[in-house]
Design an enzyme around this catalytic site. Structure first.
Site, PDB file in Angstrom:
ATOM      1  N   HIS A  24     -11.782   5.775 -74.048  1.00  0.00           N
ATOM      2  CA  HIS A  24     -11.252   4.503 -73.550  1.00  0.00           C
ATOM      3  C   HIS A  24     -12.379   3.515 -73.213  1.00  0.00           C
ATOM      4  O   HIS A  24     -12.307   2.797 -72.211  1.00  0.00           O
ATOM      5  CB  HIS A  24     -10.390   4.699 -72.306  1.00  0.00           C
ATOM      6  CG  HIS A  24      -9.303   5.721 -72.459  1.00  0.00           C
ATOM      7  ND1 HIS A  24      -8.589   5.881 -73.619  1.00  0.00           N
ATOM      8  CD2 HIS A  24      -8.798   6.638 -71.591  1.00  0.00           C
ATOM      9  CE1 HIS A  24      -7.701   6.851 -73.450  1.00  0.00           C
ATOM     10  NE2 HIS A  24      -7.819   7.331 -72.234  1.00  0.00           N
ATOM     11  N   HIS A  78      -0.571  15.918 -65.082  1.00  0.00           N
ATOM     12  CA  HIS A  78      -0.846  14.514 -65.415  1.00  0.00           C
ATOM     13  C   HIS A  78      -0.462  14.298 -66.875  1.00  0.00           C
ATOM     14  O   HIS A  78      -0.738  15.131 -67.725  1.00  0.00           O
ATOM     15  CB  HIS A  78      -2.331  14.242 -65.177  1.00  0.00           C
ATOM     16  CG  HIS A  78      -2.833  12.892 -65.550  1.00  0.00           C
ATOM     17  ND1 HIS A  78      -2.053  11.754 -65.509  1.00  0.00           N
ATOM     18  CD2 HIS A  78      -4.063  12.484 -65.970  1.00  0.00           C
ATOM     19  CE1 HIS A  78      -2.793  10.714 -65.883  1.00  0.00           C
ATOM     20  NE2 HIS A  78      -4.002  11.135 -66.178  1.00  0.00           N
ATOM     21  N   GLU A  80      -1.224  11.627 -68.996  1.00  0.00           N
ATOM     22  CA  GLU A  80      -2.070  10.871 -69.916  1.00  0.00           C
ATOM     23  C   GLU A  80      -2.306  11.721 -71.171  1.00  0.00           C
ATOM     24  O   GLU A  80      -2.479  12.941 -71.085  1.00  0.00           O
ATOM     25  CB  GLU A  80      -3.391  10.516 -69.237  1.00  0.00           C
ATOM     26  CG  GLU A  80      -4.190   9.467 -69.981  1.00  0.00           C
ATOM     27  CD  GLU A  80      -5.403   8.983 -69.188  1.00  0.00           C
ATOM     28  OE1 GLU A  80      -6.053   8.032 -69.651  1.00  0.00           O
ATOM     29  OE2 GLU A  80      -5.686   9.564 -68.116  1.00  0.00           O
ATOM     30  N   ASP A  82      -4.586  12.679 -73.167  1.00  0.00           N
ATOM     31  CA  ASP A  82      -5.656  13.672 -73.320  1.00  0.00           C
ATOM     32  C   ASP A  82      -5.320  14.971 -72.604  1.00  0.00           C
ATOM     33  O   ASP A  82      -5.927  16.015 -72.879  1.00  0.00           O
ATOM     34  CB  ASP A  82      -6.997  13.121 -72.833  1.00  0.00           C
ATOM     35  CG  ASP A  82      -6.967  12.663 -71.389  1.00  0.00           C
ATOM     36  OD1 ASP A  82      -6.077  11.880 -71.035  1.00  0.00           O
ATOM     37  OD2 ASP A  82      -7.845  13.064 -70.599  1.00  0.00           O
ATOM     38  N   HIS A 144      -5.940   9.633 -61.166  1.00  0.00           N
ATOM     39  CA  HIS A 144      -6.057   8.183 -61.248  1.00  0.00           C
ATOM     40  C   HIS A 144      -4.813   7.506 -61.811  1.00  0.00           C
ATOM     41  O   HIS A 144      -4.850   6.294 -62.110  1.00  0.00           O
ATOM     42  CB  HIS A 144      -7.281   7.799 -62.066  1.00  0.00           C
ATOM     43  CG  HIS A 144      -7.197   8.175 -63.533  1.00  0.00           C
ATOM     44  ND1 HIS A 144      -7.369   7.238 -64.519  1.00  0.00           N
ATOM     45  CD2 HIS A 144      -6.953   9.338 -64.144  1.00  0.00           C
ATOM     46  CE1 HIS A 144      -7.260   7.817 -65.707  1.00  0.00           C
ATOM     47  NE2 HIS A 144      -7.020   9.090 -65.491  1.00  0.00           N
ATOM     48  N   ASP A 163      -7.784  15.558 -62.982  1.00  0.00           N
ATOM     49  CA  ASP A 163      -8.900  14.635 -63.200  1.00  0.00           C
ATOM     50  C   ASP A 163      -9.919  14.658 -62.059  1.00  0.00           C
ATOM     51  O   ASP A 163     -11.097  14.343 -62.284  1.00  0.00           O
ATOM     52  CB  ASP A 163      -8.386  13.208 -63.391  1.00  0.00           C
ATOM     53  CG  ASP A 163      -7.960  12.942 -64.822  1.00  0.00           C
ATOM     54  OD1 ASP A 163      -8.632  13.439 -65.737  1.00  0.00           O
ATOM     55  OD2 ASP A 163      -6.958  12.250 -65.036  1.00  0.00           O
ATOM     56  N   TYR A 191     -18.462  10.046 -64.209  1.00  0.00           N
ATOM     57  CA  TYR A 191     -17.009  10.191 -64.340  1.00  0.00           C
ATOM     58  C   TYR A 191     -16.294   9.501 -63.182  1.00  0.00           C
ATOM     59  O   TYR A 191     -15.330   8.759 -63.377  1.00  0.00           O
ATOM     60  CB  TYR A 191     -16.663  11.679 -64.386  1.00  0.00           C
ATOM     61  CG  TYR A 191     -15.209  11.969 -64.632  1.00  0.00           C
ATOM     62  CD1 TYR A 191     -14.727  12.161 -65.918  1.00  0.00           C
ATOM     63  CD2 TYR A 191     -14.313  12.067 -63.576  1.00  0.00           C
ATOM     64  CE1 TYR A 191     -13.398  12.441 -66.151  1.00  0.00           C
ATOM     65  CE2 TYR A 191     -12.985  12.338 -63.794  1.00  0.00           C
ATOM     66  CZ  TYR A 191     -12.530  12.523 -65.078  1.00  0.00           C
ATOM     67  OH  TYR A 191     -11.199  12.792 -65.296  1.00  0.00           O
ATOM     68  N   HIS A 222     -11.339  18.344 -67.057  1.00  0.00           N
ATOM     69  CA  HIS A 222     -12.464  17.948 -67.908  1.00  0.00           C
ATOM     70  C   HIS A 222     -13.737  18.576 -67.348  1.00  0.00           C
ATOM     71  O   HIS A 222     -13.973  18.543 -66.135  1.00  0.00           O
ATOM     72  CB  HIS A 222     -12.644  16.433 -67.938  1.00  0.00           C
ATOM     73  CG  HIS A 222     -11.503  15.672 -68.532  1.00  0.00           C
ATOM     74  ND1 HIS A 222     -11.088  15.827 -69.840  1.00  0.00           N
ATOM     75  CD2 HIS A 222     -10.688  14.729 -67.999  1.00  0.00           C
ATOM     76  CE1 HIS A 222     -10.068  15.017 -70.087  1.00  0.00           C
ATOM     77  NE2 HIS A 222      -9.801  14.345 -68.980  1.00  0.00           N
TER      78      HIS A 222
END
Length: 310
Positions: A24, A78, A80, A82, A144, A163, A191, A222
Site C-alpha cells: 500500500h 481482521h 483486510e 492480506d 488499525h 497487526d 511498521y 506479520h
C-alpha cells in the site's frame, strides 16, 4: 516435513512473501509474511489466513498437519485482504468450519467475498472453549481497522495479536531471538510509523487491556514471533504510543538544481555541530515510509522544496 511447531500442538502455517517490496505504498525492502496459526486441540482451530495469492501454500501447510475438512473453527482477527484473502477457499475446503469474527468484520467480509460463511459474531471479552484451551477475544478497534481484534490463549499464554507488534520482515527464522536485533526493532518501528501512528493515542488503552494477561509469546500476523523480547516491544509501543521523542532532527527535502540541497546540508552541519543527531533525506531518492520511520520519534522536522514545486 511438518510446519514449524511454535508451542505445544500449535503450528505456524503461514507464508513468507520474499518478493514483496510495496505494501500500500509502504516500501518493504525486507519482504513480508502473512502469518497463520493452526491449533490442534479437541476443536481444531485456525487463527487468521493469508493473502489470496498464497492460498494454495496455506492449504498445503495445513494439510501437512491435519485434513482440511477436520477444521472446526477459523478465527478472523481482521478482514483486510492480506489477512483474509484465503477465506473463500477455506469456506469451501473446510465445510464444517465456523468463522469467529467481530460484527464489523462480518460486514466487511460479506462486502469482500459475499455471504458464504458460517459466522459467529464475537464481542470484546467473549470466550471460545476448544478443549484444553479457552480462547479470549479482545477488541482492538482502529488498530488499525474498525474490525481488528486479538485472540489470547490462556493455556499457552500466547497472544495472537494480528497487526499489533508486527513487522514487514521476511526471514526463515521465526522467533525474535533468532534474527538480527537492529533489523527487527527497526522494522517494528517502521511498521508502527506507517501502519499504527495515526492511531497512536489508542495504544495506551490497548496496552492496559493486555496488562492483566500473562504473555509468554506474541504471535503477530506479520513478521517474527516475540518470545524473548516481549517486554522490550511492549515498552517500545508504550513510548511510541505516548509520543516519546528521541531528540533528533529530520530534514527532508528535494531539489531541482541543487540550491535546496545546499541549504539542507548547511542546516544539517549547523545542527550537528550543536550536538543534535541529524537525519537527512532527499525525498526523490527515499521512500516516504523510510522517512516516516524516523519522523514519528523525531523532536524536530524541517522540509525543503525548490520554489518550482512550492
Amino acid at each position: 516435513m511438518l510446519p514449524l511447531q511454535i508451542a505445544e500442538n500449535i503450528y505456524d502455517v503461514g507464508v513468507q512473501d520474499w518478493a514483496a517490496r510495496d505494501f500500500h505504498g509502504y516500501k518493504t525492502e525486507r519482504g513480508a509474511t502473512y502469518n497463520s496459526y493452526l491449533i490442534m486441540d479437541e476443536k481444531i482451530t485456525l487463527i487468521d489466513t493469508v493473502k489470496a495469492s498464497f492460498t494454495e501454500e496455506l492449504l498445503a501447510n495445513i494439510s501437512k498437519v491435519t485434513p482440511l475438512d477436520s477444521i472446526d473453527y477459523i478465527v478472523i482477527n481482521h478482514v483486510e485482504p492480506d489477512h483474509s484473502g484465503a477465506m473463500p477457499a477455506l469456506a469451501k475446503a473446510c465445510p464444517k468450519a465456523k468463522f469467529y469474527i467481530t460484527m464489523q468484520g462480518k460486514n466487511e467480509a460479506i462486502q469482500h467475498y459475499g455471504d458464504i460463511f458460517d459466522f459467529e459474531v464475537v464481542k470484546d471479552g467473549a470466550t471460545l472453549n476448544i478443549g484444553k484451551r479457552t480462547l479470549t477475544f479482545a477488541s482492538m478497534a482502529m488498530l488499525h481497522w474498525p474490525d481488528s481484534m486479538a485472540t489470547y490463549s490462556e493455556y499457552d499464554k500466547i497472544l495472537f495479536s494480528n497487526d499489533a507488534f508486527g513487522q514487514h520482515y521476511a526471514t526463515s527464522k521465526r522467533f525474535d531471538c533468532e534474527v538480527n536485533q537492529d533489523e527487527l526493532f527497526y522494522e517494528a518501528k517502521k511498521y508502527f510509523a506507517n501502519i499504527l501512528w495515526p492511531y497512536a493515542k489508542l495504544i495506551g488503552n490497548a496496552l492496559k487491556k493486555l496488562g492483566g494477561l500473562e504473555i509468554k509469546m506474541i504471535a503477530p500476523s506479520h513478521g517474527v514471533i516475540w518470545t524473548e523480547h516481549i517486554l522490550d516491544i511492549l515498552r517500545c509501543y508504550s513510548e511510541w504510543g505516548s509520543g516519546v521523542q528521541d531528540g533528533s532532527l529530520v530534514i527532508a527535502y528535494d531539489s531541482m538544481w541543487g540550491g535546496t540541497e545546499k541549504l539542507a546540508r548547511a542546516i544539517a552541519r549547523g545542527a550537528a555541530n550543536a550536538g543534535v543527531v541529524v537525519k537527512v533525506f532527499k525525498m526523490g531518492a527515499t521512500p516516504n515510509s523510510t522517512v516516516a520511520a524516523e519522523l514519528f520519534t523525531a523532536s524536530g522536522f524541517l522540509a525543503g522544496s525548490s520554489t518550482l514545486n512550492c
